[in-house]
Enzyme design. Structure first.
Site, PDB file in Angstrom:
ATOM      1  N   ARG A  31       0.821  -1.218   0.000  1.00 11.05           N
ATOM      2  CA  ARG A  31       0.000   0.000   0.000  1.00 11.05           C
ATOM      3  C   ARG A  31       0.855   1.269   0.000  1.00 11.05           C
ATOM      4  O   ARG A  31       0.443   2.299  -0.540  1.00 11.05           O
ATOM      5  CB  ARG A  31      -0.939  -0.007   1.211  1.00 11.05           C
ATOM      6  N   ILE A  81      -7.190   7.707  -0.999  1.00 11.89           N
ATOM      7  CA  ILE A  81      -7.077   6.253  -1.006  1.00 11.89           C
ATOM      8  C   ILE A  81      -7.877   5.769   0.187  1.00 11.89           C
ATOM      9  O   ILE A  81      -7.721   6.274   1.305  1.00 11.89           O
ATOM     10  CB  ILE A  81      -5.603   5.800  -0.931  1.00 11.89           C
ATOM     11  N   SER A  82      -8.764   4.830  -0.023  1.00 12.83           N
ATOM     12  CA  SER A  82      -9.704   4.414   1.015  1.00 12.83           C
ATOM     13  C   SER A  82      -9.005   3.721   2.178  1.00 12.83           C
ATOM     14  O   SER A  82      -7.922   3.144   2.035  1.00 12.83           O
ATOM     15  CB  SER A  82     -10.762   3.466   0.436  1.00 12.83           C
ATOM     16  N   GLN A  83      -9.630   3.782   3.325  1.00 11.78           N
ATOM     17  CA  GLN A  83      -9.220   3.043   4.516  1.00 11.78           C
ATOM     18  C   GLN A  83      -9.059   1.556   4.169  1.00 11.78           C
ATOM     19  O   GLN A  83      -9.891   0.990   3.456  1.00 11.78           O
ATOM     20  CB  GLN A  83     -10.298   3.230   5.573  1.00 11.78           C
ATOM     21  N   PRO A  84      -8.014   0.892   4.639  1.00  9.71           N
ATOM     22  CA  PRO A  84      -7.807  -0.518   4.295  1.00  9.71           C
ATOM     23  C   PRO A  84      -9.030  -1.399   4.554  1.00  9.71           C
ATOM     24  O   PRO A  84      -9.351  -2.273   3.730  1.00  9.71           O
ATOM     25  CB  PRO A  84      -6.627  -0.928   5.184  1.00  9.71           C
TER      26      PRO A  84
END
Length: 233
Positions: free
Chosen positions: A54, A80-83
Site C-alpha cells: 500500500r 485512497i480508502s481506509q484498508p
C-alpha cells in the site's frame, strides 16, 4: 576502492531487505488488527491485502502512514480508502479467478491492484487525468499486466468491454448509474456507495434472472461522483 564499493552495495542491499521486512510486518499487523478483527474472512482478500504494498500507492511524504486505519489524500481532491473499506468492498463481491471486473474511480491504483491479485482482468476508469496516468505507471511498474486503465467519466462505464462479472465504485453518485446497471452480467455483483455528500450507504447489487436486487451493507463516506465539469451525479 573496489572493496569499498562492494561493502557499500552490500550495506544498501541489507538495508533494503530490512525495510521490506518491516513493511511486510506492517501489512500483517494491518490485516490482523484492522481486517480479521472486524470480520473479514475471505482468504483471497486477506492474502491480497498482505501482498499488495500500500505504501507504493500513497504520496511519498505519507508513506509512513500507509498502513494506518484511515484514508489518505492522494491529490486531485481524491483519497485512497481506509484498508478496511477496501477489504470489505472486495470481499462483498465474492470474486472468482475467472472474473472480469470494472472499477470506477482508479485513484492511486491500490484497489485495482487488490482486484488484480484475485481476478482475471480489471478495467478501471479515473476522471482525474494526472491520477489515472500515475496509477497506470505505478501498476505497470509493479508488474500488473491484467489491469487496463482509462481516463474518462466513469458514470458511463466501459461499454465495449462489458458485460462485467463485478463492478466496484469508489466514488458516490446520488443514484446508481443506469449504464453500470446495464453493463453488469447475469449473476454479476456491484458494490457502490450511494447518497449525498455526507449521508451515504454502501449498497450491494446483484443481477439474477435479469432483475436487480439491492442490499444495504454499511454507512460510508466517499468523494462524490462528478462529471468532467465538476457537476455532481
Amino acid at each position: 576502492m573496489a572493496m569499498f564499493l562492494l561493502t557499500f552495495n552490500l550495506l544498501i542491499i541489507m538495508a533494503l531487505h530490512v525495510y521490506a521486512q518491516e513493511r511486510a510486518q506492517e501489512r500483517e499487523r494491518m490485516v490482523q488488527q484492522q481486517l480479521v478483527s472486524r470480520g473479514i474472512r475471505s482468504k483471497v482478500v486477506l492474502d491480497a491485502m498482505r501482498k499488495v504494498e500500500r505504501h507504493r500507492f500513497v504520496p511519498p511524504e505519507l508513506s509512513h502512514e500507509a498502513y494506518n486505519d484511515y484514508p489518505l489524500p492522494i491529490g486531485g481532491g481524491q483519497t485512497i480508502s481506509q484498508p478496511y473499506i477496501v477489504a470489505f468492498m472486495t470481499e462483498a463481491l465474492n470474486l472468482k479467478p475467472t472474473d472480469r471486473v470494472l472499477e470506477i474511480g482508479t485513484g492511486s491504483g491500490y484497489q485495482a491492484a487488490i482486484l488484480a491479485e484475485i481476478c482475471k482482468e480489471v478495467y478501471t476508469i479515473e476522471i482525474v487525468e494526472s491520477l489515472g496516468r500515475q496509477a497506470e505507471q505505478t501498476l505497470r511498474h509493479l508488474g500488473y499486466r491484467n489491469v487496463y486503465v482509462r481516463i474518462g467519466d466513469g458514470y458511463h462505464g466501459w461499454p465495449e468491454a462489458a458485460p462485467f462479472d463485478a463492478i466496484i465504485v469508489t466514488c458516490s453518485p446520488t443514484n446508481v448509474p443506469k449504464p453500470l446497471e446495464e453493463q453488469l452480467a447475469e449473476n454479476g455483483r456491484m458494490i457502490i456507495p450511494i447518497g449525498e455528500d455526507q449521508v451515504q450507504e454502501l449498497v450491494l447489487i446483484t443481477r439474477q434472472g435479469g432483475k436487480l436486487k439491492r442490499q444495504s451493507r454499511l454507512p460510508v463516506l466517499f468523494v462524490p461522483m462528478r462529471d468532467r465539469k465538476g457537476k455532481r451525479y
